[in-house]
Write a protein that holds these residues in place. Structure first.
Motif, mmCIF file in Angstrom:
data_model
loop_
_atom_site.group_PDB
_atom_site.id
_atom_site.type_symbol
_atom_site.label_atom_id
_atom_site.label_comp_id
_atom_site.label_asym_id
_atom_site.label_seq_id
_atom_site.Cartn_x
_atom_site.Cartn_y
_atom_site.Cartn_z
ATOM 1 N N VAL A 60 -0.898 1.362 2.887
ATOM 2 C CA VAL A 60 -1.743 0.499 1.458
ATOM 3 C C VAL A 60 -2.669 -0.033 2.257
ATOM 4 C CG1 VAL A 60 -1.796 -0.934 0.147
ATOM 5 C CG2 VAL A 60 0.093 0.583 0.361
ATOM 6 N N VAL A 70 3.895 5.671 3.790
ATOM 7 C CA VAL A 70 2.986 5.682 3.358
ATOM 8 C C VAL A 70 2.521 3.481 3.823
ATOM 9 C CG1 VAL A 70 2.388 4.634 1.360
ATOM 10 C CG2 VAL A 70 4.384 6.350 1.400
ATOM 11 N N THR A 101 -6.381 2.273 -0.778
ATOM 12 C CA THR A 101 -5.860 3.783 -0.316
ATOM 13 C C THR A 101 -4.794 3.992 -0.033
ATOM 14 O OG1 THR A 101 -8.694 4.186 -0.235
ATOM 15 C CG2 THR A 101 -7.351 5.703 1.020
ATOM 16 N N ILE A 102 -4.198 5.041 -0.382
ATOM 17 C CA ILE A 102 -3.248 5.000 0.335
ATOM 18 C C ILE A 102 -3.081 6.152 1.670
ATOM 19 C CG2 ILE A 102 -0.165 5.932 -0.430
ATOM 20 C CD1 ILE A 102 -1.979 3.188 -1.230
ATOM 21 N N LEU A 108 4.391 3.515 -4.360
ATOM 22 C CA LEU A 108 3.058 2.832 -3.738
ATOM 23 C C LEU A 108 1.925 3.856 -3.981
ATOM 24 C CD1 LEU A 108 3.915 1.464 -0.322
ATOM 25 C CD2 LEU A 108 4.034 0.382 -2.685
ATOM 26 N N THR A 109 1.589 3.782 -4.760
ATOM 27 C CA THR A 109 0.632 4.480 -5.702
ATOM 28 C C THR A 109 -0.598 4.446 -5.972
ATOM 29 O OG1 THR A 109 1.054 4.640 -7.933
ATOM 30 C CG2 THR A 109 1.735 6.374 -6.650
ATOM 31 N N PRO A 110 -2.010 4.239 -6.103
ATOM 32 C CA PRO A 110 -2.968 3.672 -6.716
ATOM 33 C C PRO A 110 -2.747 3.400 -7.798
ATOM 34 C CG PRO A 110 -4.390 5.252 -5.144
ATOM 35 C CD PRO A 110 -2.827 5.474 -5.177
ATOM 36 N N ALA A 111 -2.744 3.763 -8.554
ATOM 37 C CA ALA A 111 -2.137 3.436 -10.390
ATOM 38 C C ALA A 111 -1.326 2.571 -9.930
ATOM 39 C CB ALA A 111 -2.096 4.603 -10.833
ATOM 40 N N ASP A 125 6.940 6.587 -0.800
ATOM 41 C CA ASP A 125 6.096 7.390 -1.514
ATOM 42 C C ASP A 125 6.067 7.872 -2.494
ATOM 43 O OD1 ASP A 125 7.920 8.430 1.914
ATOM 44 O OD2 ASP A 125 5.716 9.750 1.607
ATOM 45 N N THR A 126 7.010 7.492 -3.695
ATOM 46 C CA THR A 126 7.044 7.836 -4.507
ATOM 47 C C THR A 126 6.007 6.933 -5.601
ATOM 48 O OG1 THR A 126 9.430 7.180 -5.157
ATOM 49 C CG2 THR A 126 8.672 8.805 -5.021
#
Length: 270
Positions: free
Chosen positions: A254, A252, A242-243, A228-231, A225-226
């Protein structure tokens, strides 16, 4: 140093090949029973880091501790008993049967020329069964497909009964059914697992923590969760994504965006 069996502690590990820094000051701690994924694009340093754990690449600096012991100060036999591995460059042309290769996993626990015990036979049979290899156990290893060979090498590592499993792309060559089957099995083992994976969604589904490497450096570590971010995906993988959440598991998920348009001359203008 006394520590709970099955722990891994990488302390400022750096590995250089000539003038190239393949692993750059990486520190990661893995608790007993955790399943941790190493992520990152090709050339990020995942395989090189795994090879420092398995005593193939001696760190240029830093230390690798398994169960609180400096792995590079231990006898080879100690590492063979405590760390199991399936690496990308494992031999593929064993002149042996499938059962013979799986049975090699017991060699670290035996004296030279010592015969297999009933316990050994039971472990070998269980390894063959768990990986769906029983029916092909008398086949020559060299005649197998890539996916079948991968399953045999995983079975060999499991039969070794290591405290720590180091896996470099364990789902490589496997179809989606066997990928899911293998990762579910690994998840349920209770053994500490560190695996390099390419599939972000499988890593998020099965792993407790993700460690992302880029150009040899650790750039993110934490729960799916922490991490895998778009950034991060844009910075490390150079993709827009998009997550979301998997509809069944809630993990999560992707979802990469479509590739940007390519100009008539083949150049991406975005």
């Amino acid at each position: 140093m006394s520590m709970e069996p099955g722990t891994l502690d990488l302390r400022s590990v750096t590995f250089r090949a000539g003038d190239r820094v393949l692993v750059d000051d990486v520190s990661i701690s893995v608790r007993k029973g955790e399943m941790v994924a190493l992520l990152g694009p090709n050339g990020a340093g995942k395989s090189s880091l795994l090879r420092t754990i398995y005593r193939i690449n001696r760190p240029s600096s830093g230390s690798v501790f398994v169960d609180g012991e400096d792995a590079w100060r231990q006898p080879t036999e100690w590492v063979a008993r405590n760390v199991g591995a399936v690496l990308q460059d494992m031999p593929a042309e064993f002149p042996l049967t499938v059962r013979d290769v799986v049975a090699m996993g017991r060699s670290a626990h035996k004296r030279l020329l010592e015969a297999d015990t009933a316990h050994d036979h039971a472990l070998i049979a269980a390894g063959l069964e768990l990986l769906g290899l029983t029916a092909m156990q008398e086949r020559a290893f060299r005649t197998l497909s890539g996916g079948e060979r991968q399953r045999v090498l995983v079975a060999r590592a499991l039969v070794q009964q290591p405290r720590l499993l180091v896996l470099d792309e364990p789902t490589n060559h496997l179809d989606i059914h066997h990928q899911l089957q293998l990762l579910r099995f690994m998840r349920g083992l209770g053994t500490t697992v560190v695996a390099a994976l390419h599939d972000l969604n499988l890593a998020a589904m099965f792993c407790d923590r993700l460690c992302v490497l880029d150009h040899g450096r650790l750039v993110a570590a934490g729960t799916p969760d922490t991490v895998l971010t778009p950034a991060l995906l844009k910075r490390v993988y150079r993709i827009d994504a998009t997550i979301g959440r998997h509809p069944e598991t809630g993990t999560v998920w992707v979802m990469p965006s479509a590739a940007p348009p390519i100009g008539a001359n083949g150049v991406d203008h975005n």
